[in-house]
Each structure stands twice: as structure tokens, then as C-alpha cells.
Scaffold this motif. Structure first.
Motif, PDB file in Angstrom:
ATOM      1  N   THR A   1     -15.959   9.605 -55.450  1.00  3.21           N
ATOM      2  CA  THR A   1     -14.749   9.540 -54.471  1.00  3.21           C
ATOM      3  C   THR A   1     -14.305  11.148 -53.976  1.00  3.21           C
ATOM      4  O   THR A   1     -14.285  11.620 -55.015  1.00  3.21           O
ATOM      5  CB  THR A   1     -13.486   8.959 -54.827  1.00  3.21           C
ATOM      6  OG1 THR A   1     -13.793   7.570 -55.074  1.00  3.21           O
ATOM      7  CG2 THR A   1     -12.301   9.074 -53.807  1.00  3.21           C
ATOM      8  N   VAL A   2     -13.986  11.468 -52.931  1.00  2.88           N
ATOM      9  CA  VAL A   2     -13.860  12.893 -52.638  1.00  2.88           C
ATOM     10  C   VAL A   2     -12.415  12.809 -51.796  1.00  2.88           C
ATOM     11  O   VAL A   2     -12.388  12.060 -50.976  1.00  2.88           O
ATOM     12  CB  VAL A   2     -14.944  13.799 -51.728  1.00  2.88           C
ATOM     13  CG1 VAL A   2     -14.343  14.949 -51.316  1.00  2.88           C
ATOM     14  CG2 VAL A   2     -16.177  13.411 -52.486  1.00  2.88           C
ATOM     15  N   VAL A   3     -11.438  13.473 -52.124  1.00  4.17           N
ATOM     16  CA  VAL A   3     -10.089  13.278 -51.722  1.00  4.17           C
ATOM     17  C   VAL A   3      -9.857  14.836 -51.229  1.00  4.17           C
ATOM     18  O   VAL A   3      -9.883  15.716 -51.912  1.00  4.17           O
ATOM     19  CB  VAL A   3      -9.294  12.780 -52.425  1.00  4.17           C
ATOM     20  CG1 VAL A   3      -7.588  12.744 -51.875  1.00  4.17           C
ATOM     21  CG2 VAL A   3      -9.348  11.406 -52.932  1.00  4.17           C
ATOM     22  N   THR A   4      -9.203  14.865 -49.793  1.00  5.20           N
ATOM     23  CA  THR A   4      -8.517  16.219 -49.666  1.00  5.20           C
ATOM     24  C   THR A   4      -7.017  16.074 -49.306  1.00  5.20           C
ATOM     25  O   THR A   4      -6.339  14.885 -49.440  1.00  5.20           O
ATOM     26  CB  THR A   4      -9.049  16.627 -48.332  1.00  5.20           C
ATOM     27  OG1 THR A   4      -8.781  15.511 -47.367  1.00  5.20           O
ATOM     28  CG2 THR A   4     -10.695  16.877 -48.212  1.00  5.20           C
ATOM     29  N   GLU A   5      -6.466  17.325 -49.860  1.00  5.23           N
ATOM     30  CA  GLU A   5      -4.775  17.188 -49.948  1.00  5.23           C
ATOM     31  C   GLU A   5      -4.438  17.752 -48.295  1.00  5.23           C
ATOM     32  O   GLU A   5      -5.140  17.785 -47.573  1.00  5.23           O
ATOM     33  CB  GLU A   5      -4.411  18.192 -50.784  1.00  5.23           C
ATOM     34  CG  GLU A   5      -4.780  17.846 -52.150  1.00  5.23           C
ATOM     35  CD  GLU A   5      -4.174  16.577 -52.724  1.00  5.23           C
ATOM     36  OE1 GLU A   5      -2.962  16.300 -52.246  1.00  5.23           O
ATOM     37  OE2 GLU A   5      -4.508  15.870 -53.580  1.00  5.23           O
ATOM     38  N   ILE A   6      -2.778  17.809 -48.186  1.00  2.00           N
ATOM     39  CA  ILE A   6      -2.504  18.432 -46.937  1.00  2.00           C
ATOM     40  C   ILE A   6      -2.879  19.608 -46.739  1.00  2.00           C
ATOM     41  O   ILE A   6      -3.124  20.560 -47.610  1.00  2.00           O
ATOM     42  CB  ILE A   6      -1.148  18.227 -47.010  1.00  2.00           C
ATOM     43  CG1 ILE A   6      -0.521  16.761 -46.879  1.00  2.00           C
ATOM     44  CG2 ILE A   6      -0.384  18.931 -45.423  1.00  2.00           C
ATOM     45  CD1 ILE A   6       1.133  16.540 -47.166  1.00  2.00           C
TER      46      ILE A   6
ATOM     47  N   ASP B   1     -11.882  16.117 -43.037  1.00  2.00           N
ATOM     48  CA  ASP B   1     -10.402  16.874 -42.576  1.00  2.00           C
ATOM     49  C   ASP B   1      -9.479  16.493 -43.725  1.00  2.00           C
ATOM     50  O   ASP B   1      -9.567  15.662 -44.629  1.00  2.00           O
ATOM     51  CB  ASP B   1      -9.942  15.969 -41.278  1.00  2.00           C
ATOM     52  CG  ASP B   1      -8.981  16.789 -40.610  1.00  2.00           C
ATOM     53  OD1 ASP B   1      -8.980  18.080 -40.967  1.00  2.00           O
ATOM     54  OD2 ASP B   1      -8.458  16.217 -39.522  1.00  2.00           O
ATOM     55  N   ALA B   2      -8.159  17.271 -43.296  1.00  2.00           N
ATOM     56  CA  ALA B   2      -7.114  17.274 -44.168  1.00  2.00           C
ATOM     57  C   ALA B   2      -6.542  15.785 -44.428  1.00  2.00           C
ATOM     58  O   ALA B   2      -6.660  14.893 -43.531  1.00  2.00           O
ATOM     59  CB  ALA B   2      -6.154  18.219 -43.739  1.00  2.00           C
ATOM     60  N   ALA B   3      -5.975  15.491 -45.814  1.00  2.00           N
ATOM     61  CA  ALA B   3      -5.332  14.158 -45.818  1.00  2.00           C
ATOM     62  C   ALA B   3      -6.343  13.191 -45.797  1.00  2.00           C
ATOM     63  O   ALA B   3      -6.021  12.195 -45.276  1.00  2.00           O
ATOM     64  CB  ALA B   3      -4.100  14.013 -45.364  1.00  2.00           C
ATOM     65  N   SER B   4      -7.525  13.057 -46.164  1.00  2.00           N
ATOM     66  CA  SER B   4      -8.699  12.266 -45.816  1.00  2.00           C
ATOM     67  C   SER B   4      -9.251  11.933 -47.234  1.00  2.00           C
ATOM     68  O   SER B   4      -9.167  12.540 -48.149  1.00  2.00           O
ATOM     69  CB  SER B   4      -9.552  12.412 -44.729  1.00  2.00           C
ATOM     70  OG  SER B   4      -8.699  13.060 -43.761  1.00  2.00           O
ATOM     71  N   SER B   5     -10.218  10.859 -47.138  1.00  2.00           N
ATOM     72  CA  SER B   5     -11.264  10.533 -48.269  1.00  2.00           C
ATOM     73  C   SER B   5     -12.249   9.907 -47.885  1.00  2.00           C
ATOM     74  O   SER B   5     -12.484   9.056 -47.002  1.00  2.00           O
ATOM     75  CB  SER B   5     -10.166   9.935 -49.602  1.00  2.00           C
ATOM     76  OG  SER B   5      -9.921   8.380 -48.880  1.00  2.00           O
ATOM     77  N   ILE B   6     -13.240  10.009 -48.845  1.00  2.00           N
ATOM     78  CA  ILE B   6     -14.577   9.158 -48.637  1.00  2.00           C
ATOM     79  C   ILE B   6     -15.102   8.708 -50.054  1.00  2.00           C
ATOM     80  O   ILE B   6     -14.560   9.135 -51.021  1.00  2.00           O
ATOM     81  CB  ILE B   6     -15.899   9.885 -47.956  1.00  2.00           C
ATOM     82  CG1 ILE B   6     -16.240  11.019 -48.718  1.00  2.00           C
ATOM     83  CG2 ILE B   6     -15.506  10.214 -46.735  1.00  2.00           C
ATOM     84  CD1 ILE B   6     -17.377  11.782 -48.491  1.00  2.00           C
ATOM     85  N   ALA B   7     -15.759   7.690 -50.127  1.00  2.00           N
ATOM     86  CA  ALA B   7     -16.039   6.824 -51.319  1.00  2.00           C
ATOM     87  C   ALA B   7     -17.705   6.552 -50.820  1.00  2.00           C
ATOM     88  O   ALA B   7     -17.674   5.580 -50.000  1.00  2.00           O
ATOM     89  CB  ALA B   7     -15.258   5.948 -51.784  1.00  2.00           C
TER      90      ALA B   7
END
Length: 302
Positions: free
Chosen positions: A103-108, A125-131
């Protein structure tokens, strides 16, 4: 984990990208977010031999044959129960470790570039995630997306992106997916894409896009060579103001509670991602909506 964080499911809702700005700040201030990110990154490096469920059950049955129960001896039964529970727990842990998702997560206001195992690139992009499953990636190029991402996919086996509303399947191409709540849009910049939603599907090529409107997929065209958000701006054409504000919250740590009567208004214009005051002015002043910015991150409507 602290009892307050556990009672409010903050960690779980952070991983699912469902936290408010206030909750994100609260979680960040607790220090547990950094620890969780460290654990996730460490888990991605683990290499564990896949657990053989059939062999595990066979060994468990053989072990049970050697147990001679003694009547009225609760301690022996407790030991047996504990042993079985331990075997089953180890099996579940091994199975999870062999099949866990990366899992990869980005903050604001944060963006990340992720290179997938076969060379495909994801600009998150910001405030997004992929798994995705790194261990089985060559057999199944499938991932889930929450938020927005640009994909540059190498040729090979079908590449599948799942969201909470629709599924995108490609062979090798460049495309952008934006998904937020029930909003879903795909822009194709190269190659061919199939978009599926419930029982319907649409195939688009370079210069075409698909939007989910009223529960139905609608095709359109575009002239852009790539997503503008990669260059730090967003351009809107008769876009519902509520969707524009959703993007503003993606790029700025700002609290905006848009009044109900403004949500369906349409905005047309270009908004930058590096100047909150200017972005709010471009949106609300242009639309003649009275507002003020207080404490640097709270919008008040007059």
C-alpha cells in the motif's frame, strides 16, 4: 495504539482515505502515523515461503491422533486447545504475509512516483492511495486506486485498475483516473482502454475520456497531452463547485464547509496548487461568493 485512536478507528480510516483534515492532524500529532508507515514499508521487504494449507491440515490431523485425553484434566485440554490455536494462527499469519498487499499513501499536498515490478509507472496525486500484490504482480497486474493517479503502463499482461465505482483494463498505455466518492473520470492519452461499470462498458482511445454521470458511463473528447495536475494546476470546465472544493482539500490543509446552495454551482477556470489565498480568490471571487479566510486554513462564508 492509544485507546482514543482505537475507539475512533483512526488508523483504519486513514488507510482507507476517509479522515477529515482535523483527524489527519490529530493522527499526525500522535506520532503513531510515522510508526505505521515504517511498519508498512518494512513489511514490503519480507520474503516468506507460501503457506501450504493442505499440508498444514494434514499435520494438524496427525498431531491430533497422538493426543490421549485424560478425563477431568482441564490443564491437558487447555494445552491441546492452545496448540491448535497456535497452529491455526501461524497458518493465517504465513498466508497473509505471502499474499499481503503493498500500500502506498500520499498526504495532503504530497505526490509520489511509484515504479511497479514490471516497470510501469504510477504518478500518485495528493491525498490518494494504491494497493497491489507485489509477490504475484507478474501473474496478475491488478491494483486498487483511491483518489487520483496517472499511469504509464508497459505492454504485457492486462493491467487492471479497480476503484470503488468502476474498473479500467488496458494492455499498455497512458491514462489518468480521478475517483472521489462517487465521482469517476478517465482520460486516455495513448493506447486503448476499456472502462467497466456494473453491466456496461466503454472503450476509449487517445483523445477520449469517460465520465460516470448519473450512474452511467459517458464518452467525451479532450485535447490535452497529459494531466495538468502533474504541473501543479487544475483546469475546470463547468465543473460542480463541490468537486472543485474536494480538489482544493487535496492540495491544501484547509477547512471548507461549502453551503448546500453553492454545491451544484458550476465553475470554469484554472486553479494553482501552491497558493491557497490566490486559489480561493480565483474560485469564490470569480463566482461572486462572499467569504473570508481565518487562521490561515478555515474558510468562512458571509
Amino acid at each position: 495504539m492509544s485507546k482514543h485512536l482505537e475507539d475512533n478507528n483512526l488508523i483504519a480510516r486513514w488507510m482507507d482515505n476517509r479522515l477529515s483534515n482535523e483527524e489527519k492532524e490529530q493522527l499526525k500529532g500522535s506520532g503513531e502515523l510515522d510508526a505505521l508507515k515504517t511498519v508498512i514499508e518494512e513489511i514490503d521487504t519480507w520474503k516468506v515461503k507460501p503457506f501450504d494449507v493442505d499440508k498444514g491440515l494434514t499435520r494438524l490431523k496427525e498431531a491430533n491422533k497422538t493426543v490421549v485425553p485424560i478425563k477431568n484434566n482441564n490443564k491437558n485440554w487447555l494445552r491441546i486447545a492452545a496448540s491448535i490455536a497456535l497452529l491455526l494462527s501461524c497458518g493465517l499469519v504465513w498466508y497473509f504475509m505471502a499474499n499481503h498487499a503493498t500500500t502506498v499513501v500520499t498526504e495532503i499536498a504530497e505526490k509520489k512516483t511509484i515504479e511497479l515490478p514490471t516497470g510501469s509507472l504510477v504518478e500518485l496525486d495528493a491525498a490518494s492511495s494504491i494497493a497491489y500484490n507485489k509477490n504475484d504482480w507478474e501473474n496478475s497486474r491488478m491494483l486498487t486506486l483511491s483518489g487520483q493517479a496517472f499511469f504509464n503502463v508497459t505492454s504485457g499482461a492486462p493491467f487492471v485498475v479497480k476503484t470503488n465505482t468502476a474498473q479500467v483494463t488496458v494492455l499498455g498505455t497512458q491514462f489518468n483516473i480521478r475517483t472521489q466518492n462517487n465521482d469517476f473520470t478517465v482520460f486516455c492519452y495513448e493506447g486503448k482502454i476499456e472502462v467497466k461499470h456494473l453491466g456496461s462498458s466503454e472503450i476509449i482511445t487517445k483523445g477520449q475520456s469517460v465520465m460516470l454521470t448519473g450512474g452511467k458511463l459517458q464518452k467525451s473528447t479532450h485535447k490535452s497531452s497529459g494531466p495538468e495536475w502533474l504541473n501543479g494546476v487544475s483546469t475546470y470546465d463547468k465543473t460542480p463547485l463541490n468537486s472543485v472544493i474536494t480538489d482544493i482539500k487535496r492540495y491544501y490543509n484547509v477547512d471548507v464547509n461549502l453551503p448546500e446552495e453553492y454545491k451544484s454551482l458550476q465553475f470554469t477556470g484554472t486553479v494553482a496548487h501552491n497558493d491557497l489565498a490566490n486559489s480561493l480568490s480565483v474560485i469564490f471571487t470569480t463566482m461572486e461568493i462572499p467569504y473570508s479566510l481565518q487562521d490561515g486554513n478555515t474558510v468562512i462564508f458571509e
